[in-house]
Design an enzyme around this catalytic site. Sequence first.
Site: not given
Length: 325
Positions: A155-156, A158, A179, A234, A236, A265, A283, A285
């Site tokens: 929950l940053g 983005i 965390r 979305v 890594r 990838e 990749h 987004a």
Amino acid sequence: MPISLLLHVDIPAALRPAFEQAGFRLCPALRENEHSPILPADGAFDPSSINAVLTIGSIGLSEAHMAALPNLRLICCQGVGYEKVDLDAARARGIMVANGAGTNDTAVADHALALLAAMVRDIPGLDRAVRRGEWQQARQTRPQLTGRRVGILGLGNIGLKIAKRCAQGFDMEVAYHNRQPRADSELRYCDTVDALAHWADFLVVCTPGGAGTRHLVNARTLEALGADGFLINVSRGSVVDTGALIDCLRRRAIAGAALDVVEGEPEVPAALTALDNIILTPHVAARSPEALEAMFARVLDSLTCYFSGRPVPAPVPGMASSTAA
């Protein structure tokens, strides 16, 4: 005297004049192999002349690469990711590391919702069926998004934007795992990834990459998500255990997945592309015109601020906001 900027990623032609007019000399990079130092292409510039590097999180910059650039002062990451930049080595050498936090959040959140809707409603599969003339056969029921439970892993900035779209756009219940709980969020907090997956109908992965999050979503997590659950990634590719995901999709242990990123990838396992309950995008987004413009504007701002003796706008966590002055 121009400040030499080594480019791991290209700057669009339309934006190059702004960098050059600001006093930066653009040096395309050459890498013989993944273990060799990254040097100016064609030997056009002396490595000791390089003062800054523009890179991305999935390329990064190692301690050996820093050693090959003895006058390196600043590493700019184009996007928010910096997982392959050796931060300890940078700190030891007095090199500042800055990123593009906040520049592509909107594009990534939009793409996450597009993937979620397309997967849950099976838009690609229905499109293919209609093109085959299977109008009646394709008219199967699919889950709706409204009123469902979405779990946000990470929950940053983005994650917050994805949560807002889900809650306000689709009246979803939202929970998350970090965390540590966010003191500024009233959203439901789950203390483990597996608990979040067990609670959720949809699990959206937008946590940073790197060694600390490798295979954070594993076979146990996917089993907890369940046969009616959907996974969206979305962040890594390394965050999701690809082998476990392939196994769960084959067995229909989860209903489907939509990935903008894949472990290893741009190579994509044939076992993944053979599945009919997955959507894959390359990749992209963060690749909207608006986001790209904002990212390169941030890079130029970081360079200009640092080399004029002002703090950079977005030092990565753990980096003191030092300047070149």
